[in-house]
Scaffold this motif. Sequence first.
Motif, PDB file in Angstrom:
ATOM      1  N   GLN B 190      34.190  20.377  44.887  1.00  0.00           N
ATOM      2  CA  GLN B 190      34.838  21.206  44.086  1.00  0.00           C
ATOM      3  C   GLN B 190      34.507  21.300  42.799  1.00  0.00           C
ATOM      4  O   GLN B 190      34.280  20.135  42.064  1.00  0.00           O
ATOM      5  N   ARG B 226      40.164  31.210  35.345  1.00  0.00           N
ATOM      6  CA  ARG B 226      40.612  31.196  36.775  1.00  0.00           C
ATOM      7  C   ARG B 226      39.619  31.233  37.619  1.00  0.00           C
ATOM      8  O   ARG B 226      39.882  31.232  38.844  1.00  0.00           O
ATOM      9  N   ASN B 272      35.608  30.310  43.652  1.00  0.00           N
ATOM     10  CA  ASN B 272      37.158  30.060  44.044  1.00  0.00           C
ATOM     11  C   ASN B 272      37.916  30.471  42.610  1.00  0.00           C
ATOM     12  O   ASN B 272      37.311  30.172  41.868  1.00  0.00           O
ATOM     13  N   PHE B 274      42.000  31.117  40.871  1.00  0.00           N
ATOM     14  CA  PHE B 274      43.620  31.337  40.885  1.00  0.00           C
ATOM     15  C   PHE B 274      43.917  32.656  40.604  1.00  0.00           C
ATOM     16  O   PHE B 274      43.390  33.185  39.539  1.00  0.00           O
ATOM     17  N   SER B 278      49.297  32.555  40.573  1.00  0.00           N
ATOM     18  CA  SER B 278      48.959  31.128  41.065  1.00  0.00           C
ATOM     19  C   SER B 278      48.630  30.804  42.422  1.00  0.00           C
ATOM     20  O   SER B 278      48.517  29.739  42.877  1.00  0.00           O
ATOM     21  N   SER B 279      48.409  31.964  43.225  1.00  0.00           N
ATOM     22  CA  SER B 279      48.038  31.777  44.412  1.00  0.00           C
ATOM     23  C   SER B 279      46.367  31.384  44.527  1.00  0.00           C
ATOM     24  O   SER B 279      45.712  31.756  43.637  1.00  0.00           O
ATOM     25  N   LYS B 280      45.773  30.867  45.450  1.00  0.00           N
ATOM     26  CA  LYS B 280      44.401  30.403  45.439  1.00  0.00           C
ATOM     27  C   LYS B 280      43.461  31.151  46.351  1.00  0.00           C
ATOM     28  O   LYS B 280      44.147  31.430  47.543  1.00  0.00           O
ATOM     29  N   TRP B 281      42.285  31.175  45.953  1.00  0.00           N
ATOM     30  CA  TRP B 281      41.567  31.891  46.773  1.00  0.00           C
ATOM     31  C   TRP B 281      40.135  31.412  46.899  1.00  0.00           C
ATOM     32  O   TRP B 281      39.727  30.724  46.011  1.00  0.00           O
ATOM     33  N   SER B 282      39.406  31.650  47.966  1.00  0.00           N
ATOM     34  CA  SER B 282      37.833  30.989  47.953  1.00  0.00           C
ATOM     35  C   SER B 282      37.059  31.902  48.988  1.00  0.00           C
ATOM     36  O   SER B 282      37.529  32.238  50.009  1.00  0.00           O
ATOM     37  N   TYR B 320      42.743  32.205  51.654  1.00  0.00           N
ATOM     38  CA  TYR B 320      43.881  32.458  50.501  1.00  0.00           C
ATOM     39  C   TYR B 320      44.824  31.739  50.864  1.00  0.00           C
ATOM     40  O   TYR B 320      45.536  31.503  51.969  1.00  0.00           O
ATOM     41  N   LYS B 322      49.187  31.182  49.360  1.00  0.00           N
ATOM     42  CA  LYS B 322      50.311  31.604  48.279  1.00  0.00           C
ATOM     43  C   LYS B 322      51.288  31.100  48.659  1.00  0.00           C
ATOM     44  O   LYS B 322      51.914  30.747  49.971  1.00  0.00           O
TER      45      LYS B 322
END
Lengths: 389, 694
Positions: B190, B226, B272, B274, B278-282, B320, B322
């Motif tokens: 990461q 982000r 990747n 945010f 504050s949701s995460k994606w990659s 994704y 959330k």
Amino acid sequence: MMTKLVNKMKANNSRYTCLLLILLTSFLGACRKDLQVIPEEQEGVIPADPSRRLQGFYLVNEGNMGMNKASLDYMDFSTGVYRRNTYNQMNPAQINGLGDVANDVGIYGSKLYIVVNISNKVEVLDAKSGKRIQQINVTNPRYITFKDGKAYVSAYLGKVGVPNAPNGVVIQIDTASLKEEKRIEVGRQPEEMAIVAGKLYVANSGGYTPLNYDTRVSVIDLNTFTVVRNIEVAINLHRVKADKYGDLYVTSRGNYLDIHSKIFVIDTQTDLVKTRFDIGASNMVIDDDVAYLYGSEWSSNTGKFSLSYGMLDVKDEKILNKKFITDGTEANIMIPYGIAVDKYTKEVFVTDARDYVSPGVLYCFDPAGKKKWSVVTGDIPAHFAMVYK
Amino acid sequence: MRRNKFAHQGISACFFTFLALTGVGGAVPLNLQAQTHPVKTAKQDSLEKLNALKLEKVNALKEVQIKTIKLSRRQTSSTPLQILSGAELEKLNSLSVADAVRYFSGVQLKDYGGIGGLKTINVRSMGSNHTAVFYDGVQLGNAQNGQVDLGKFSLDNIEEIELYNGQKSSVLQSAKGFASASSLYLKARQPNFEPGRSNRIKAAFRTGSFGLLNPSILWQSKLSERTYSTVSAELKKANGRYKYRITNGVYDTTAVRTDGDVETMRLELGLNGFLADSSKWSVKLYGYKDDQGLPGAIVANVFRFSQRMWNRNFFAQSAYEKNIGKYSLVASAKYSNDYMRYLNPDIVTTSGFLNNTYHQQEFYFSLANKLKINKYWDVVWSADYQLNDMNANLDRFAYPTRNTLLNVLATRLHFDRFDIQANLLSTVVSDKVKSGPSAGTKNELTPTVMVSWQPFDQKEFRIRSFYKSIFRMPTFNDLYYTFYQFTVLRPEYTKQYDLGFTYIKGYENRALTQFSIQADAYFNQVKDKIVAVPGTSQAMWSMRNLGKVEIKGIDVNIQSAWELAQAFNLSLGLSYTYQQAIDADPKSTTYKNQIPYIPLHNGTFLAGASYKKFALNYSYMYTGERYDQSANIPKNYVQPFYTHDLAMHYNTQIQKRKIRLTAEVNNLLNQAYAVITNYPMPGRSYRFSLTYDY
């Protein structure tokens, strides 16, 4: 106070560490047993009969492909003892032993010849002692037969690494010098051979190209060592057995789907197919006027192989209404894989390859079809070489 | 002669030594335990309900008292979890993921030898098709044969490897996560930046035995506050040559493996970040290509092989995550495209050498939803859809397409000291073929229950247990391989029962700073095992649901960390596995025999020492006697083997740029051994590497 405690702990720790190291060392060193040649195993099967004309027979176990577990057993009738895995103990210095997938065996003169398919060799042993004489390298060899001081070996590929050379060969080996003398190209992936009146007949399978199987028996004139004729028979040919009336019994394996296995009879006078039997035959042995055979058919309905055992009269060329197993023993046979007959007593020997990856079983049936005895063999017991007096 | 008597004496001797060793490992902390400080409990403070504030206080108190321990997922997971991560991974003598997983307990690595040989993992003797391998959360599939060659996954870009028996213990995960008997998770590195920097480059070069040349580069970049990007590229080239020794005590010969050459290329691109909520994606793109020889079985008179294989793998995946109040969502999607070509010049058909090509595609979508009903109770629904298809240039090929729909309902109740999870998985699989009969549609329902319990006041000791029923589907090869007769196959079922505990303790002002142990006893059943059954012709086999296997096992893992002097650290790790895996089919000719290639005993010992800039790592691996075929008879007997590996590391910094030099020796004592019969393993080998990190 604290320091003291820590010191004490450290002392303890080092003691444990020391003990740990000692144990570790002993553990690391002591775990492998001494290497040992896998010994021969002997098992008394029947009472000794030194007067019997069939002194014994060699039974070659193929071994599952890639496992290098081809092995040689000997049933000794003069002592009544079955000798399992004789090769390794007799020839312990041979690197990796007999080899991978023994496909045929034959005795000629004083020598025993074992065709080892994946190991690309014909192994020559002294037939009496089982001691190795030498090997003859043949790429992808399949079967062996003999005539007039020569051995003939069929092999799947004539040339290795040549993409436009799919044909196989028959190789002539001198049985005195044990050297290859000649080779001749035949059809694709040649299998069994039989020699009748100076002509060698070899069945071509073409098994490497299932959509385009070979369909012919090639005929080699042994005087000129040339292919004089190709006889059109059926797809995917395998066995070739000669009877004493000048006929050849040739099996077609079919395509394992819609075309079924069959038996064809070739008249060697005319070199033409004269009869056909619509019965499956995976293997066959002819003795006097009788062909003993077994076969399997795949059924899409049951999803299983169905096994059948049959007998043919080769004189009248008709199916006999008789069985060579009559006592129900066939229910115990998972995969019949080899067959032989004592030409004097007419006892029939049948092997069971079981699941291919565990030891097989050899059965002996009396002429009435009753089981006389059975014994555990090596993996995939398959090919017999009879030793008569 | 049924059994080889002499073979067992040596073994029992060394087993008891091992037990003693394990015992000593266990005795050390037990001795120390008496002097540990008891953790105060909340019980005596109040018999009534605790209010939230109080609870917080209590928790804070506990934190202080056990500050030297980090209770990791290893301890709290209700399914057995083994982790190798970061520094631990770097210290091990490992080139690929396959090398690293050997250190896990309960694992047999099927290794065909060298750099080019196939390497698959068999967890708790259920068979390699029962372990799912996940890469960054999404399963690496192989509908053709269900196996993942772990030798193809370089450790270069891997940050963490986790092995779960049963399934991952987190409740919010894709339905695939519930759908295997055990799961191996590979996590790519990461993005991680030092303060004030927005780029990081890590470059490595490895070389050594087998003609290995292995450069790799990792470039991580902060595109915005982000958003991060990762580029990882690697080239591996090796002639794969190695010396091996074969002997039966009379002959003793050394030969050279000549057909294990490999050339591989890997390129991974990752993005990747945010979002404002504050949701995460990659997003990840993965490309892999290789060209390799296929090392075959070394049998009498055969030492060289001409078969070759080419692979091209590509996948794109995205995830994704959330949280909206009590609701959480994880969505992921994947497309993969795999091509394989196999060339066998030993088989000449009417159209030339045997040349098979296989092409597979996979589409995958997953949606996992979690609702937090209250503080103690979570409910999850996960749904996955997957489409697989396969083409091959085989005669009469079926051209199968498979639709898979997985639905899971899962629930988790978690209290201060008790955690229970249960789930029910529904699997619907439907096959279609262009020619020949198809396997049709299958519908299965399978449950899992798992608990984790802290029986005493101390957090250090936990008991866990799980039951899981799951199956593997017949693969495309099982069903549609042209040389097999078509049969109706049922899935291959497994049932697992596991009971174990974890214990961890930290110490201050002592040489021993941390000790942990986890141990599990288990019973597994595999029924309707899919096996190849021969016909009367060697060319024609059929697949059947035949075998039944029962496995009784114990896995033990012990780890300890020591600080022997200032800046002198030592870590010791021990793993031990006992497995009785027997053929449990009364109709089998080898009923009650130990199944092939599963030793009764195996274990590993790891020791790592570091002093200032230097580090030394030693690993020992023991695999007990086994049989290579189903009958437990002398000719199927396989010798135990044990290897010693050593690695030395030197770490330094030049103007904040980290430089690391490593020298490794594998199979230090040059032992001749084979994991798989007739696939001899390399003798002593060396590897050197230089890593730059800034």
